[in-house]
Design a protein around this motif. Structure first.
Motif: not given
Length: 85
Positions: A16, A52, A72
Protein backbone atom coordinates in the motif's frame (compact mmCIF):
# COMPACT_ATOMS: atom_id res chain seq x y z
CA UNK A 1 -0.92 18.84 -12.06
CA UNK A 2 -1.73 20.13 -8.63
CA UNK A 3 -1.96 17.47 -5.91
CA UNK A 4 -3.60 18.22 -2.58
CA UNK A 5 -3.25 15.72 0.23
CA UNK A 6 -6.54 16.02 2.05
CA UNK A 7 -6.31 13.33 4.70
CA UNK A 8 -3.69 11.09 6.24
CA UNK A 9 -2.67 7.89 4.51
CA UNK A 10 -2.78 4.68 6.58
CA UNK A 11 0.47 2.73 5.89
CA UNK A 12 -0.85 -0.71 6.84
CA UNK A 13 1.47 -2.69 4.52
CA UNK A 14 4.49 -2.19 2.28
CA UNK A 15 2.50 -2.74 -0.92
CA UNK A 16 0.00 0.00 0.00
CA UNK A 17 2.86 2.38 0.79
CA UNK A 18 4.57 1.71 -2.54
CA UNK A 19 1.32 2.18 -4.44
CA UNK A 20 0.59 5.44 -2.64
CA UNK A 21 3.89 6.91 -3.79
CA UNK A 22 3.41 5.52 -7.30
CA UNK A 23 0.02 7.25 -7.46
CA UNK A 24 1.54 10.55 -6.35
CA UNK A 25 4.39 10.19 -8.87
CA UNK A 26 1.95 9.31 -11.66
CA UNK A 27 0.05 12.50 -10.92
CA UNK A 28 3.15 14.68 -10.66
CA UNK A 29 4.67 13.35 -13.89
CA UNK A 30 1.45 13.87 -15.85
CA UNK A 31 1.29 17.05 -17.91
CA UNK A 32 -2.42 16.95 -18.74
CA UNK A 33 -5.59 14.95 -18.15
CA UNK A 34 -4.92 12.36 -20.88
CA UNK A 35 -1.49 11.57 -19.40
CA UNK A 36 -3.02 11.18 -15.97
CA UNK A 37 -5.79 8.86 -17.16
CA UNK A 38 -3.30 6.73 -19.12
CA UNK A 39 -0.90 6.63 -16.17
CA UNK A 40 -3.59 5.56 -13.73
CA UNK A 41 -4.86 2.91 -16.16
CA UNK A 42 -1.29 1.60 -16.54
CA UNK A 43 -0.89 1.51 -12.76
CA UNK A 44 -4.21 -0.33 -12.43
CA UNK A 45 -3.18 -2.93 -15.01
CA UNK A 46 0.35 -3.46 -13.67
CA UNK A 47 -0.31 -3.51 -9.91
CA UNK A 48 -2.93 -4.41 -7.31
CA UNK A 49 -4.11 -0.79 -7.21
CA UNK A 50 -7.80 -1.70 -6.89
CA UNK A 51 -7.06 -3.88 -3.87
CA UNK A 52 -5.77 -0.93 -1.85
CA UNK A 53 -7.33 2.19 -3.38
CA UNK A 54 -10.48 3.48 -5.03
CA UNK A 55 -10.27 6.40 -7.43
CA UNK A 56 -12.41 8.31 -9.85
CA UNK A 57 -12.65 11.44 -11.94
CA UNK A 58 -14.66 14.62 -11.77
CA UNK A 59 -14.89 17.24 -14.48
CA UNK A 60 -11.50 18.71 -13.57
CA UNK A 61 -9.98 16.41 -10.98
CA UNK A 62 -8.96 12.91 -9.89
CA UNK A 63 -9.82 11.76 -6.36
CA UNK A 64 -8.29 8.84 -4.45
CA UNK A 65 -9.59 7.00 -1.37
CA UNK A 66 -7.92 4.18 0.53
CA UNK A 67 -9.53 0.81 1.19
CA UNK A 68 -9.64 -0.48 4.77
CA UNK A 69 -7.15 -3.20 5.69
CA UNK A 70 -9.71 -5.11 7.75
CA UNK A 71 -12.34 -5.22 4.99
CA UNK A 72 -11.26 -4.34 1.45
CA UNK A 73 -14.89 -3.82 0.40
CA UNK A 74 -14.99 -0.72 2.65
CA UNK A 75 -13.09 2.51 2.22
CA UNK A 76 -11.94 5.10 4.73
CA UNK A 77 -14.41 7.95 5.24
CA UNK A 78 -12.25 10.69 3.72
CA UNK A 79 -10.43 10.78 0.40
CA UNK A 80 -6.68 10.94 0.81
CA UNK A 81 -5.86 13.16 -2.13
CA UNK A 82 -7.20 15.11 -5.05
CA UNK A 83 -5.38 16.14 -8.23
CA UNK A 84 -6.71 19.05 -10.27
CA UNK A 85 -6.09 19.27 -14.00
Amino acid sequence: MEVTIEHSFCPYCDEAIELYFRIVNTILFSTHEDDLRAGMEHLKNQTLLDEYFVYGYGAHHLWVCQRRASDKSKIFEHRILIARF
